[in-house]
Write an enzyme that holds these catalytic residues in place. Sequence first.
Site, PDB file in Angstrom:
ATOM      1  N   ASP A 115      -6.276   1.286  -3.926  1.00  0.00           N
ATOM      2  CA  ASP A 115      -7.511   0.980  -3.199  1.00  0.00           C
ATOM      3  C   ASP A 115      -7.995   2.183  -2.384  1.00  0.00           C
ATOM      4  OD1 ASP A 115      -5.505   0.836  -1.284  1.00  0.00           O
ATOM      5  OD2 ASP A 115      -6.174  -1.068  -0.421  1.00  0.00           O
ATOM      6  N   ASP A 163      -1.375   1.067  -4.597  1.00  0.00           N
ATOM      7  CA  ASP A 163      -2.129  -0.087  -5.099  1.00  0.00           C
ATOM      8  C   ASP A 163      -3.566   0.276  -5.453  1.00  0.00           C
ATOM      9  OD1 ASP A 163      -2.719   0.151  -2.326  1.00  0.00           O
ATOM     10  OD2 ASP A 163      -3.475  -1.896  -2.292  1.00  0.00           O
ATOM     11  N   ASP A 197      -3.426   5.881  -3.710  1.00  0.00           N
ATOM     12  CA  ASP A 197      -2.217   5.287  -3.166  1.00  0.00           C
ATOM     13  C   ASP A 197      -1.654   4.265  -4.157  1.00  0.00           C
ATOM     14  OD1 ASP A 197      -4.043   3.227  -2.845  1.00  0.00           O
ATOM     15  OD2 ASP A 197      -3.431   2.735  -0.812  1.00  0.00           O
ATOM     16  N   SER A 204       0.833  -1.205   0.000  1.00  0.00           N
ATOM     17  CA  SER A 204       0.000   0.000   0.000  1.00  0.00           C
ATOM     18  C   SER A 204       0.866   1.253   0.000  1.00  0.00           C
ATOM     19  CB  SER A 204      -0.955  -0.043   1.192  1.00  0.00           C
ATOM     20  OG  SER A 204      -1.883   1.004   1.142  1.00  0.00           O
TER      21      SER A 204
END
Length: 544
Positions: free
Chosen positions: A288, A286, A284, A134
Amino acid sequence: MRERWEEQLSESLVEKFYLTQTEDEKQEGFQYELKFGTAGIRGKFGLGEGRLNKFTVQKIALGIVHYLQHEQNPSIVIHFDTRHLSQEFALIFANTFSQFNIKTYLPNTYKTTPELSFAVRNLQTSLGIMITASHNPPNYNGIKVYGADGAQLSVTESEVLSHEIEKLGNPLNIQTASKQSLYIQELPEGIQDQYFEQIKASVGQIPKSDLRVTFSSLHGTSVPITPQLLEKFNFKNYVLVKEQCVVDPDFSSVKSANPEDHEAFNLSIDYAHHYDAHLMIATDPDADRIGIAIRDRDHTITYLNGNEIGALLLNYQIKKTRHVSNRVAIQSIVTSILSDKLAERNNIKMYHVLTGFKFIAEKIKQINTNPEENFIFAFEESYGYLAADFVRDKDAIQIIPLIIKYASELQLENKTLRDELNDIYATVGQCQDKLFSHTFDGVEGKAHIQNIMTKYRNNTPTKIGNLEVLKVEDYQNQQSHDLQSNRKTPIDLPKADVIKLIFNEGFIALRPSGTEPKIKLYVSLETEDFENVSEEMNQFIFNK
């Protein structure tokens, strides 16, 4: 033990990270083992069982194989982000699975976390693996495991998997897997198109307006997918923050690739001033989680916190679903009282679950079995949102066109998202929120965090400043204690290391992070002089 690990340094994949570490950092990797918890595994690169390297990743992969041993014809889809070693770790997983005749789908490029959740559901695989850390610093990576429903594994499932991993013992004794190509397949064509179609059906058309947007992927996975998606909506009035929309596992343009961090928007703001943009969006690495900032008519920049974004999106979903009966929404136990009040005013049932989107996914699953309830929105204060449940994790990609549509509609009314938020505050009250995050590294840091939790679990204050504690919710002991009546009632949620103090004005909550060496203090109050009151809470809790 350390000597044996260092003999394997050249094979470990993490040599360049290990050689730059201090002696204390090196030694820390041999002082504990990485544990697969309810949020998967996240950790630094390095040697030892307390670090991520080729050998610990192989151990996790083999543990997953054993976890699936009773399943007929298992299959797995793997996605990886833009971080250091994400693709290399993905290959270790794929090679290991292939050795045991497990069909594995592996894309040839990086993908987002929400796409992984969607792919698991679409391909009907047994599990999904996401290689990501993340928004953590560049020397971190992590592994998240998803079940067949597209949600991260439940607490019980995570415990079973953790046990299978731990049974394997020393990672250095695990034989390196060799690739069995027959069982490794590329991700089928059309998965992304189907994902886009679901988003389009959920969001609808974006109206034409003069709204201008800047977008940043913070060096992560949301480019090129975001431009591709906005093309489907025929929305062209945006500009990419080009320095941050390139793959860079060192996240060189920011101190932290975290949309919660105001400094992550510095380049976006420069672009907004140059291109006269109204809305700044960042995701961010990734993809999500999503952050938003607003540039108002007088060029003032307003950063929206996670609770404010959530309240706005909930407000929009409420407007969109006026024709729907028995509407329900979901938020975590540390999310703002602002959205609670907004839901209550609009006759929306609000469910509260533990922090972690897996618990939201579990609640969505329950709701979908009840024809009397209709899900409209879910979110966490940590910038994670879900408006349509074809994905079972937080999904910044589906939120991007939704927030652009919302802002475009407001633009046509000569309003901004800031104006809309002010209207919400005027309607339900000036509920404000603040998050204090304290980092304590290493083994001593972990012990210190646990000591803080033990202190407030065993010696809960009855008053902080001028605010009287009315109720204490201890999620570790699964008990709610009403201090006025001295009545104790059970909390019908899984155990979690969270303590929540409830006042007439709102609440505060203490929660250690499950993935970082941090302890967080959440403050959500409707009170005068909020900034001073919240700082007083922080000083009191941490004895500063």
